[in-house]
Design a protein around this motif. Structure first.
Motif, PDB file in Angstrom:
ATOM      1  N   GLU A   1       0.867  -1.232  -0.103  1.00 17.28           N
ATOM      2  CA  GLU A   1      -0.029  -0.013   0.173  1.00 17.28           C
ATOM      3  C   GLU A   1       0.950   1.207   0.002  1.00 17.28           C
ATOM      4  O   GLU A   1       2.003   1.201   0.713  1.00 17.28           O
ATOM      5  CB  GLU A   1      -0.853  -0.150   1.168  1.00 17.28           C
ATOM      6  CG  GLU A   1      -2.192  -1.072   1.160  1.00 17.28           C
ATOM      7  CD  GLU A   1      -3.081  -0.923   1.971  1.00 17.28           C
ATOM      8  OE1 GLU A   1      -3.232  -0.045   2.929  1.00 17.28           O
ATOM      9  OE2 GLU A   1      -4.072  -1.852   2.073  1.00 17.28           O
ATOM     10  N   GLY A   2       0.470   2.307  -0.720  1.00 16.14           N
ATOM     11  CA  GLY A   2       1.298   3.504  -0.648  1.00 16.14           C
ATOM     12  C   GLY A   2       2.059   3.511  -1.856  1.00 16.14           C
ATOM     13  O   GLY A   2       3.200   4.517  -2.000  1.00 16.14           O
ATOM     14  N   GLU A   3       2.239   2.484  -2.819  1.00 17.55           N
ATOM     15  CA  GLU A   3       3.375   2.584  -3.918  1.00 17.55           C
ATOM     16  C   GLU A   3       2.490   2.869  -5.331  1.00 17.55           C
ATOM     17  O   GLU A   3       3.496   2.693  -6.025  1.00 17.55           O
ATOM     18  CB  GLU A   3       3.957   1.217  -3.648  1.00 17.55           C
ATOM     19  CG  GLU A   3       4.759   1.003  -2.446  1.00 17.55           C
ATOM     20  CD  GLU A   3       6.088   1.970  -2.223  1.00 17.55           C
ATOM     21  OE1 GLU A   3       6.550   2.693  -3.148  1.00 17.55           O
ATOM     22  OE2 GLU A   3       6.539   2.043  -1.172  1.00 17.55           O
ATOM     23  N   ALA A   4       1.398   2.962  -5.210  1.00 22.09           N
ATOM     24  CA  ALA A   4       0.513   3.187  -6.531  1.00 22.09           C
ATOM     25  C   ALA A   4       1.274   4.581  -7.087  1.00 22.09           C
ATOM     26  O   ALA A   4       1.658   5.299  -6.625  1.00 22.09           O
ATOM     27  CB  ALA A   4      -0.738   3.208  -6.510  1.00 22.09           C
ATOM     28  N   ALA A   5       0.977   4.690  -8.332  1.00 18.94           N
ATOM     29  CA  ALA A   5       1.035   5.984  -9.237  1.00 18.94           C
ATOM     30  C   ALA A   5      -0.211   6.701  -8.691  1.00 18.94           C
ATOM     31  O   ALA A   5      -1.129   6.238  -8.412  1.00 18.94           O
ATOM     32  CB  ALA A   5       0.991   5.604 -10.689  1.00 18.94           C
ATOM     33  N   PHE A   6      -0.070   7.976  -8.982  1.00 20.19           N
ATOM     34  CA  PHE A   6      -1.206   8.550  -8.326  1.00 20.19           C
ATOM     35  C   PHE A   6      -2.642   8.522  -9.177  1.00 20.19           C
ATOM     36  O   PHE A   6      -3.514   8.557  -8.639  1.00 20.19           O
ATOM     37  CB  PHE A   6      -0.968  10.476  -8.224  1.00 20.19           C
ATOM     38  CG  PHE A   6      -1.036  10.909  -9.793  1.00 20.19           C
ATOM     39  CD1 PHE A   6      -2.093  11.378 -10.227  1.00 20.19           C
ATOM     40  CD2 PHE A   6       0.324  11.000 -10.499  1.00 20.19           C
ATOM     41  CE1 PHE A   6      -2.251  12.050 -11.533  1.00 20.19           C
ATOM     42  CE2 PHE A   6       0.288  11.909 -11.559  1.00 20.19           C
ATOM     43  CZ  PHE A   6      -0.771  12.246 -12.161  1.00 20.19           C
ATOM     44  N   TYR A   7      -2.320   8.029 -10.467  1.00 14.45           N
ATOM     45  CA  TYR A   7      -3.411   7.806 -11.110  1.00 14.45           C
ATOM     46  C   TYR A   7      -4.000   6.455 -11.452  1.00 14.45           C
ATOM     47  O   TYR A   7      -5.143   6.191 -11.927  1.00 14.45           O
ATOM     48  CB  TYR A   7      -3.307   8.185 -12.665  1.00 14.45           C
ATOM     49  CG  TYR A   7      -1.953   7.816 -13.178  1.00 14.45           C
ATOM     50  CD1 TYR A   7      -1.704   6.413 -13.689  1.00 14.45           C
ATOM     51  CD2 TYR A   7      -0.616   8.814 -13.292  1.00 14.45           C
ATOM     52  CE1 TYR A   7      -0.528   5.931 -14.315  1.00 14.45           C
ATOM     53  CE2 TYR A   7       0.473   8.118 -13.549  1.00 14.45           C
ATOM     54  CZ  TYR A   7       0.788   6.798 -14.051  1.00 14.45           C
ATOM     55  OH  TYR A   7       1.643   6.346 -14.500  1.00 14.45           O
TER      56      TYR A   7
END
Ligand SMILES: [Zn+2]
Length: 398
Positions: free
Chosen positions: A218-224
């Motif tokens: 969690e917390g490693e995604a791209a903003f989109y």
């Protein structure tokens, strides 16, 4: 594993200068050979996988990044804008907005999709100086990037094909990822707020990963959108992301992208963002550490060192070095005894020795850097054998 920062300087691959700045290394001739060879390798791989290459500028107007969402979700990683003639321009933090505009500039039918747009392009990240080092964390990045514009029905297959391309490239390069990661959003305002968009993307990526061992973060995604990250580790066990596959429903909507469907109506495409070998900086840093500077023959800055035993074989050695499209260097007796020259060339895959007997008979013998030897053979035969062993994916001994 070796430290690429130390080896990179010792082997004259890259260096930096405080006057250029932190995180802005430059590539010396041998490093540039490795980089260009990797660029050609990945472009050829992409061409065969149906990608078309484009070029786009490294700057864009501030409004472009307001539209893409970078301005509100990603600005702390971006360089500050530059004022120019009453407008503001920014060093780009990614290539997607340019590619989205290039897609939008022409009408598209469903028959044109999937449209796979690739670029090895520059992008910039305002990393803090404390985390910078060598080639693995830099502020000016040359990224192997691509965006696949496709229909919602095609997206799972395109994302799966992108991940397969990543794995194929890693096999040829000898890269062994430490893990596959499904990177999901975390708390905070870093992410575009639209739960249905995140659910759709995540479902596609879980489908792509159905036969792969992976971990979630969690917390490693791209903003989109969420992404598949292929993680590598350095000699000290520090992990970083090399390759990625991302599914994006956000930017096509922001840029109002569409194609004409079989029903004659307008439809919204999906964007798959993917990088096969990541940034050239990070992949070369990793390859230096992986091989300890002894690059596979196809990547080696010097592939063949030609060693005339004495002065009288020098013309034959020079003729040999001109007679094939390989990166060859003649090192003559003025540079020391044969033994000393062999030792100095210990990282070069092929050492061709030409003594009086070889010169007289038109033959050459080859020493391999692992201590192996090829029996003396006619020059044309030796060159053909080296050329075959210097193709991507071939072993030195083939
Ligand atoms: Zn992108």
């Amino acid at each position: 594993m070796h430290d690429h920062r130390k080896l990179g300087r010792e082997l004259d691959l890259f260096d930096s200068d405080p006057l250029i700045g932190a995180g802005l290394p430059y590539w010396l001739p041998d490093g540039a050979v490795v980089r260009h060879t990797l660029e050609e390798f990945v472009r050829s791989l992409e061409r065969r996988a149906g990608y078309k290459h484009v070029c786009s500028p490294v700057l864009g107007k501030r409004e472009l990044y307001e539209l893409s969402g970078h301005w509100s979700h990603y600005s702390e990683d971006m360089f500050p804008p530059m004022d120019l003639g009453g407008e503001q321009v920014v060093l780009r933090p990614s290539l997607c907005p340019h590619h989205a505009l290039m897609f939008r500039a022409r009408p598209h039918s469903y028959r044109d999709l999937p449209l796979r747009m690739a670029e090895l392009g520059g992008m910039y990240r305002a990393e803090l100086s404390g985390v910078l080092g060598g080639l693995s964390r830099v502020r000016a990045i040359q990224l192997n990037d691509a965006h696949v514009f496709c229909t919602p029905e095609q997206v799972a297959e395109e994302a799966r094909a992108a991940l397969e391309l990543v794995r194929e490239a890693h096999r040829v390069l000898g890269i062994k990822p430490v893990r596959y990661r499904l990177s999901l959003p975390g708390a905070g305002g870093k992410y575009v707020a639209d739960p249905s968009l995140w659910r759709r993307s995540e479902a596609v990526l879980r489908e792509v990963l159905s036969d792969v061992d992976y971990e979630e973060a969690e917390g490693e995604a791209a903003f989109y959108g969420p992404k598949i990250d292929v993680q590598i580790a350095d000699g000290a066990g520090r992990e970083s992301t090399l390759s990625t596959v991302q599914v994006d429903f956000h930017q096509p909507r922001q840029f109002d992208l569409h194609y004409t469907g079989p029903d004659g109506a307008k439809h919204r495409p999906v964007m798959v963002h993917r990088s096969v070998i990541g940034s050239l900086e990070r992949v070369v840093a990793h390859l230096i550490e992986l091989h300890g500077g002894a690059f596979p023959a196809w990547l080696a800055p010097t592939q063949v060192v030609v060693l005339p035993v004495s002065e009288s074989e020098l013309p034959r050695a020079e003729e040999f070095a001109r007679s094939a499209d390989l990166r060859m260097e003649v090192v003559g007796p003025e540079r020391g005894s044969l033994g000393a020259r062999v030792r100095a060339a210990r990282l070069v895959p092929f050492q061709v020795v030409i003594g009086a007997r070889e010169a007289a008979s038109g033959r050459a013998s080859v020493r391999l850097r692992d201590g192996g030897k090829w029996e003396p053979a006619p020059v044309a035969e030796v060159l053909a054998r080296i050329s075959a062993a210097a193709r991507p994916g071939a072993g030195d001994r083939e």
